[in-house]
Scaffold this motif. Structure first.
Motif, short mmCIF file in Angstrom:
data_model
loop_
_atom_site.label_atom_id
_atom_site.label_comp_id
_atom_site.label_asym_id
_atom_site.label_seq_id
_atom_site.Cartn_x
_atom_site.Cartn_y
_atom_site.Cartn_z
N GLU A 253 0.83 -1.21 0.00
CA GLU A 253 0.00 0.00 0.00
C GLU A 253 0.86 1.26 0.00
O GLU A 253 0.55 2.24 -0.69
CB GLU A 253 -0.93 -0.02 1.21
N GLN A 254 1.95 1.24 0.76
CA GLN A 254 2.85 2.40 0.77
C GLN A 254 3.48 2.62 -0.60
O GLN A 254 3.63 3.76 -1.06
CB GLN A 254 3.94 2.19 1.82
N PHE A 255 3.83 1.52 -1.27
CA PHE A 255 4.43 1.64 -2.60
C PHE A 255 3.46 2.27 -3.59
O PHE A 255 3.81 3.20 -4.33
CB PHE A 255 4.88 0.26 -3.08
N PHE A 256 2.22 1.78 -3.60
CA PHE A 256 1.24 2.33 -4.53
C PHE A 256 0.88 3.77 -4.18
O PHE A 256 0.66 4.60 -5.07
CB PHE A 256 -0.03 1.46 -4.55
N GLU A 257 0.84 4.06 -2.91
CA GLU A 257 0.56 5.45 -2.50
C GLU A 257 1.67 6.38 -2.97
O GLU A 257 1.41 7.49 -3.45
CB GLU A 257 0.42 5.51 -0.98
N TYR A 258 2.91 5.91 -2.86
CA TYR A 258 4.05 6.71 -3.34
C TYR A 258 3.96 6.92 -4.85
O TYR A 258 4.22 8.03 -5.35
CB TYR A 258 5.35 5.99 -2.98
N CYS A 259 3.60 5.85 -5.58
CA CYS A 259 3.49 5.97 -7.04
C CYS A 259 2.38 6.94 -7.43
O CYS A 259 2.54 7.73 -8.37
CB CYS A 259 3.22 4.59 -7.65
N VAL A 260 1.27 6.88 -6.71
CA VAL A 260 0.14 7.76 -7.04
C VAL A 260 0.51 9.22 -6.79
O VAL A 260 0.20 10.11 -7.60
CB VAL A 260 -1.10 7.36 -6.22
N ILE A 261 1.20 9.47 -5.68
CA ILE A 261 1.52 10.85 -5.32
C ILE A 261 2.60 11.42 -6.23
O ILE A 261 2.49 12.55 -6.74
CB ILE A 261 1.96 10.93 -3.84
N ASN A 262 3.65 10.65 -6.48
CA ASN A 262 4.80 11.17 -7.21
C ASN A 262 4.74 10.91 -8.71
O ASN A 262 5.51 11.52 -9.46
CB ASN A 262 6.09 10.55 -6.65
N GLY A 263 3.88 10.00 -9.14
CA GLY A 263 3.82 9.71 -10.57
C GLY A 263 2.51 10.08 -11.20
O GLY A 263 2.11 9.49 -12.21
N GLU A 264 1.83 11.06 -10.62
CA GLU A 264 0.51 11.43 -11.12
C GLU A 264 0.57 11.91 -12.57
O GLU A 264 -0.24 11.50 -13.41
CB GLU A 264 -0.08 12.52 -10.23
N ALA A 265 1.55 12.75 -12.88
CA ALA A 265 1.65 13.27 -14.24
C ALA A 265 1.93 12.16 -15.24
O ALA A 265 1.36 12.12 -16.34
CB ALA A 265 2.75 14.33 -14.30
N PHE A 266 2.81 11.23 -14.85
CA PHE A 266 3.16 10.12 -15.74
C PHE A 266 1.96 9.23 -16.02
O PHE A 266 1.66 8.90 -17.18
CB PHE A 266 4.30 9.31 -15.11
N PHE A 267 1.24 8.86 -14.98
CA PHE A 267 0.09 7.98 -15.16
C PHE A 267 -1.06 8.69 -15.87
O PHE A 267 -1.81 8.07 -16.63
CB PHE A 267 -0.38 7.43 -13.81
N ASP A 268 -1.19 9.98 -15.62
CA ASP A 268 -2.22 10.74 -16.35
C ASP A 268 -1.92 10.77 -17.84
O ASP A 268 -2.84 10.67 -18.67
CB ASP A 268 -2.30 12.17 -15.81
N ALA A 269 -0.64 10.90 -18.19
CA ALA A 269 -0.26 10.91 -19.61
C ALA A 269 -0.57 9.57 -20.26
O ALA A 269 -1.09 9.50 -21.38
CB ALA A 269 1.23 11.24 -19.74
N ILE A 270 -0.27 8.48 -19.54
CA ILE A 270 -0.58 7.15 -20.08
C ILE A 270 -2.09 6.98 -20.25
O ILE A 270 -2.57 6.46 -21.27
CB ILE A 270 -0.01 6.06 -19.14
N THR A 271 -2.85 7.44 -19.25
CA THR A 271 -4.30 7.32 -19.32
C THR A 271 -4.86 8.10 -20.51
O THR A 271 -5.74 7.60 -21.24
CB THR A 271 -4.94 7.83 -18.02
N ARG A 272 -4.36 9.32 -20.72
CA ARG A 272 -4.84 10.12 -21.85
C ARG A 272 -4.50 9.45 -23.18
O ARG A 272 -5.32 9.44 -24.11
CB ARG A 272 -4.21 11.52 -21.79
#
Length: 363
Positions: A253-272
């Motif tokens: 859970e800590q790992f995914f929380e870290y990814c969500v907080i720090n990789g928001e721009a990256f994952f948003d780009a993939i989603t778009r």
């Protein structure tokens, strides 16, 4: 003059055969390393026939999976290990196992329920309630079940000798099969080694030890579990600790929380990016008139797979359309198309990258 030429050709042909036989015999010696003359003779018999020929290897029959493992024939070793383990389980289970253990466990469970129903019956009789007949029938039914299970337990105990005999018969068949197939399997491995010298040769003592330990571990675990089910409880369930599981969940859970907080721009780009592809394909398949999509799909199927598949495609599309699933089918097709596009976009560059690097290509 002609007869002399024929004699010379026959001599040359005979010499070539002898040279080939010597070279093959030497290769067999290098391959088997132990008991060389025996395997030269057996391989010659096997190689002289195009069909399967029966030979007997007593050592392979005695050692079983251990011999196959020592020779590097691990697929054969695993198959015969399973068969022999089943045979050993049946023998030990039939001679020494508690065949009726499960039945007596069921009886104990039913007896606990029976005691409760008897108490309820006694209370109902004391209070003269309307449930006396209900509790009495329940008690009689449970008592009848117990008697039936006891008879089943006695019958199971009497089947022990037959179970053991079946195990002995299976073990004999396994040993006989191993002795028959051993030389044939080893000769096939020899033929593979001739074209691929990297294949391990000889009778490996470390591999034999590993095979013996593995066979002992598997056999003992299976025998203890099936013959004495209540003796080693840890064999029934994987040993684990709830604190370890909860701790691991916390780290995840800590790992995914870290990814969500720090990789928001990256994952948003993939989603778009994925959304663009999906929306485009949905517009193409869902927004386009159905007759255009159907004709294109049928035509593409005909060009790529032939008329028969085109007929199947026509039937499938008609089925989806008449039942009102056209839009859902096209949406599913858009999802599959998106997945295919992503696979192509990622797979082709990655494949080219790995192909240009020897370490990655070998991996």
């Amino acid at each position: 003059m002609n007869s002399r030429k024929i004699d010379i050709l026959e001599m040359l042909d005979r010499k070539d055969r002898l040279d080939f036989q010597k070279e093959r015999d030497e290769a067999i010696r290098n391959f088997v390393e132990t008991n060389q003359n025996y395997y030269i003779e057996q391989f010659s018999k096997i190689g002289a026939q195009s069909k399967f020929i029966i030979t007997y290897n007593a050592i392979a029959g005695i050692l079983g999976p251990i011999w196959f493992g020592a020779r590097g024939l691990w697929s054969w070793a695993l198959a015969f290990l399973i068969i022999e383990t089943v045979a050993f389980v049946q023998i030990i289970r039939g001679l020494f196992g508690d065949l009726s253990a499960e039945a007596w466990t069921r009886i104990a469970s039913i007896e606990n329920t029976l005691d409760l129903r008897r108490q309820q019956l006694a209370s109902a009789i004391e209070k003269s309630t309307e449930k006396i007949d209900v509790y009495r029938r329940a008690v009689e039914s449970l008592e009848s079940n117990i008697e039936g299970i006891k008879a089943e337990a006695v019958a199971l105990d009497g089947q022990g000798i037959w179970i053991a005999l079946a195990g002995v018969l299976l073990l004999i068949l396994a040993k006989l099969s191993q002795s028959i197939f051993a030389n044939w399997a080893l000769e096939r491995r020899f033929s593979e080694w001739r074209s691929n010298p990297e294949i391990r040769v000889g009778f490996s003592i470390p591999a034999m030890v590993i095979s013996a330990i593995f066979m002992l571990l598997i056999s003992v675990a299976a025998i203890m579990h099936y013959s004495f089910p209540n003796y080693l409880n840890f064999l029934a369930e994987f040993p684990t600790d709830a604190s370890f599981r909860l701790g691991a969940i916390g780290y995840v859970e800590q790992f995914f929380e870290y990814c969500v907080i720090n990789g928001e721009a990256f994952f948003d780009a993939i989603t778009r990016f994925i959304r663009i592809i999906l929306d485009t394909l949905e517009t193409l398949f869902v927004g386009t008139p159905w007759i255009v999509v159907a004709c294109l799909l049928i035509l593409l199927t005909h060009l790529s797979a032939g008329p028969r598949m085109a007929i199947y495609t026509t039937g499938f599309l008609s089925y989806m359309g008449f039942l009102g699933f056209w839009e859902k089918a096209m949406t599913t097709l858009a999802l599959l198309g998106t997945a295919a596009c992503l696979s192509i976009i990622i797979g082709i560059p990655l494949g080219m990258f790995c192909a240009r690097r020897n370490r990655l290509y070998a991996f």
